[in-house]
Write a protein that holds these residues in place. Structure first.
Motif, mmCIF file in Angstrom:
data_model
loop_
_atom_site.group_PDB
_atom_site.id
_atom_site.type_symbol
_atom_site.label_atom_id
_atom_site.label_comp_id
_atom_site.label_asym_id
_atom_site.label_seq_id
_atom_site.Cartn_x
_atom_site.Cartn_y
_atom_site.Cartn_z
ATOM 1 N N TYR A 20 -8.366 -13.225 5.802
ATOM 2 C CA TYR A 20 -7.621 -12.026 5.435
ATOM 3 C C TYR A 20 -7.122 -12.038 3.998
ATOM 4 O O TYR A 20 -6.435 -11.108 3.577
ATOM 5 N N CYS A 21 -7.415 -13.071 3.217
ATOM 6 C CA CYS A 21 -6.800 -13.247 1.906
ATOM 7 C C CYS A 21 -7.067 -12.066 0.982
ATOM 8 O O CYS A 21 -8.218 -11.745 0.673
ATOM 9 N N PHE A 22 -6.001 -11.432 0.510
ATOM 10 C CA PHE A 22 -6.145 -10.270 -0.366
ATOM 11 C C PHE A 22 -6.637 -10.644 -1.757
ATOM 12 O O PHE A 22 -6.967 -9.763 -2.557
ATOM 13 N N ALA A 23 -6.684 -11.962 -2.080
ATOM 14 C CA ALA A 23 -7.160 -12.390 -3.397
ATOM 15 C C ALA A 23 -8.678 -12.505 -3.452
ATOM 16 O O ALA A 23 -9.239 -12.685 -4.536
ATOM 17 N N ARG A 24 -9.341 -12.405 -2.338
ATOM 18 C CA ARG A 24 -10.808 -12.567 -2.328
ATOM 19 C C ARG A 24 -11.530 -11.663 -3.344
ATOM 20 O O ARG A 24 -12.465 -12.102 -4.011
ATOM 21 N N PRO A 25 -11.144 -10.395 -3.479
ATOM 22 C CA PRO A 25 -11.862 -9.525 -4.414
ATOM 23 C C PRO A 25 -11.857 -10.001 -5.863
ATOM 24 O O PRO A 25 -12.688 -9.558 -6.661
ATOM 25 N N ILE A 55 4.888 -9.977 6.687
ATOM 26 C CA ILE A 55 4.036 -9.045 5.944
ATOM 27 C C ILE A 55 2.863 -8.667 6.838
ATOM 28 O O ILE A 55 2.227 -9.535 7.442
ATOM 29 N N ILE A 56 2.583 -7.394 6.932
ATOM 30 C CA ILE A 56 1.435 -6.937 7.707
ATOM 31 C C ILE A 56 0.151 -7.211 6.940
ATOM 32 O O ILE A 56 0.152 -7.300 5.695
ATOM 33 N N VAL A 57 -0.959 -7.363 7.628
ATOM 34 C CA VAL A 57 -2.220 -7.683 6.983
ATOM 35 C C VAL A 57 -2.644 -6.568 6.023
ATOM 36 O O VAL A 57 -2.435 -5.386 6.282
ATOM 37 N N ARG A 58 -3.207 -6.981 4.880
ATOM 38 C CA ARG A 58 -3.764 -6.046 3.907
ATOM 39 C C ARG A 58 -5.255 -6.319 3.758
ATOM 40 O O ARG A 58 -5.671 -7.480 3.724
ATOM 41 N N LEU A 59 -6.062 -5.260 3.627
ATOM 42 C CA LEU A 59 -7.510 -5.421 3.548
ATOM 43 C C LEU A 59 -8.092 -4.663 2.352
ATOM 44 O O LEU A 59 -8.871 -3.724 2.498
ATOM 45 N N PRO A 60 -7.748 -5.072 1.126
ATOM 46 C CA PRO A 60 -8.251 -4.359 -0.047
ATOM 47 C C PRO A 60 -9.725 -4.651 -0.328
ATOM 48 O O PRO A 60 -10.213 -5.757 -0.086
ATOM 49 N N ASP A 98 -8.442 1.559 5.947
ATOM 50 C CA ASP A 98 -8.360 0.107 6.125
ATOM 51 C C ASP A 98 -7.247 -0.487 5.272
ATOM 52 O O ASP A 98 -6.669 -1.518 5.620
ATOM 53 N N ASN A 99 -6.952 0.173 4.152
ATOM 54 C CA ASN A 99 -5.943 -0.340 3.231
ATOM 55 C C ASN A 99 -5.318 0.804 2.454
ATOM 56 O O ASN A 99 -5.980 1.793 2.132
ATOM 57 N N ASP A 100 -4.038 0.682 2.181
ATOM 58 C CA ASP A 100 -3.336 1.666 1.354
ATOM 59 C C ASP A 100 -3.043 1.007 0.009
ATOM 60 O O ASP A 100 -2.170 0.141 -0.093
ATOM 61 N N PRO A 101 -3.761 1.385 -1.062
ATOM 62 C CA PRO A 101 -3.613 0.707 -2.349
ATOM 63 C C PRO A 101 -2.492 1.251 -3.233
ATOM 64 O O PRO A 101 -2.285 0.756 -4.338
#
Length: 359
Positions: free
Chosen positions: A85-90, A264-269, A303-306
């Motif tokens: 789930y890591c949001f830093a992947r991108p 913190i809820i999951v984020r999927l950017p 999926d994500n709110d940016p």
């Protein structure tokens, strides 16, 4: 593109390429794979590689309303913990690398971090405020044992009396307990350890190379005993996967003397969303649809709110339910939100020759 064969001990199921930057995608050919396995044997197990990089600066500044800090240090790029789930992947896509398996296996280390930090702190225009570490990738991922970059940064902060905060999923933070205890003595540090579940098997799927939940909770106890201000962070909460552990995590943390907590809820950017969907279909196909439907319900149907100011603020009935559960469990264990008020008045500007300023 077609997914690679699942690699045991890794979070991502494939090396999905990013489509945002026109990175060329490679698709495995089934017939070729059969021939390769017969002639040369199975594909070699994925190995972690580390590339040393030498940036010109190490301190990053931000003006985001979503985070409680305005500056941070990331000693590493990529993270071997492999949290799906890591949001830093991108961020790996910016370098023509996959946010999937490349993010977990092709790492970058910045051994000049402490020197670069000293140079920044020595500038007459610099004004101290807490530096956050672990905001993008984990400062205590396995390669820290070899590079000791995080430790060197903490040594510099202690020397010049600069406040610094740590966020991690690793009990390796205890390797620097001597520095953290001394920083804490001067009110210069706060540590947050993220615990997502109490099930070690689930954790191995979610965060394959991070410390077990039991080790993270025990590390919090050691920090408490050493007088280091700390909190447990239930981050992220994943609906229908980890939310059932909210109350249990707070109860276990309280047993170790932890008095502060966040969630913190999951984020999927960006590329995280398809990677996470792929992971769900592999490990939880029976509830994949429910999980994504719940996530979308708290993110305005996406999926994500940016949006700035909204990325960390889930909305809707599910978000309200999680908030109430967290609040009730906090009251039950006499816990509160962490109040990080570190001392910036002790800062002593270093000189570029390694000596502290007399002013």
């Amino acid at each position: 593109m077609a997914a690679q064969t699942f690699s045991k001990g890794r979070g991502a199921q494939s090396s999905q390429a990013s489509t945002r930057f026109n990175i060329a995608a490679r698709e495995a050919d089934g017939d070729w794979q059969d021939v390769h396995d017969c002639v040369d044997g199975p594909v070699e197990k994925l190995r972690t590689t580390v590339t040393v990089e030498h940036p010109k600066a190490i301190l990053s500044f931000n003006a985001s309303p979503d985070v409680p800090f305005d500056r941070s240090i990331n000693a590493y790029r990529g993270c071997e913990h492999g949290c799906i789930y890591c949001f830093a992947r991108p961020t790996h896509a910016f370098h023509d690398l996959s946010p999937g398996l490349d993010f977990e296996t092709k790492l970058f280390a910045k051994p000049d971090a402490a020197r670069l930090l000293r140079e920044t702190l020595a500038k007459p225009s610099y004004r101290p405020a807490p530096i956050a570490m672990g905001t993008n990738t984990d400062p205590y991922q396995p390669i820290e044992a070899d590079y000791l970059i995080t430790r060197q940064v903490l040594e510099t902060c202690l020397e010049v009396r600069h406040p610094v905060t740590i966020t991690t999923k690793s009990d390796r933070v205890l390797q620097d307990l001597d520095l953290l205890a001394e920083l804490a003595r001067h009110n210069l540090t706060w540590v947050g350890i993220s615990v997502t579940s109490l099930d070690p098997q689930l954790s191995r799927l979610l965060e394959p190379r991070a410390a077990s939940p039991a080790k993270r909770l025990a590390a919090l106890g050691r920090l408490v005993d050493a007088g280091v201000p700390c909190h447990v962070s239930i981050a992220p909460v994943i609906p229908s996967i980890t939310d059932c552990y909210i109350e249990g995590i707070l109860a276990e943390a309280a047993k170790f003397g932890v008095s502060a907590a966040t969630w913190i809820i999951v984020r999927l950017p960006h590329e995280v969303a398809p990677l996470f969907r792929e992971w769900l279909q592999t490990h939880f196909p029976d509830r994949a649809g429910k999980v994504m439907a719940t996530i979308q319900s708290i993110r305005g149907g996406r999926d994500n709110d940016p949006r700035f100011g909204m990325r960390m603020k889930p909305e809707g009935v599910w978000a309200d339910l999680f908030r109430r559960r967290f609040a009730i469990a906090m009251r039950r264990h006499a816990m509160s939100r962490p109040e990080v008020k570190l001392d910036c008045t002790r800062f002593r500007r270093p000189s570029t020759d390694g000596q502290l300023s007399l002013l």
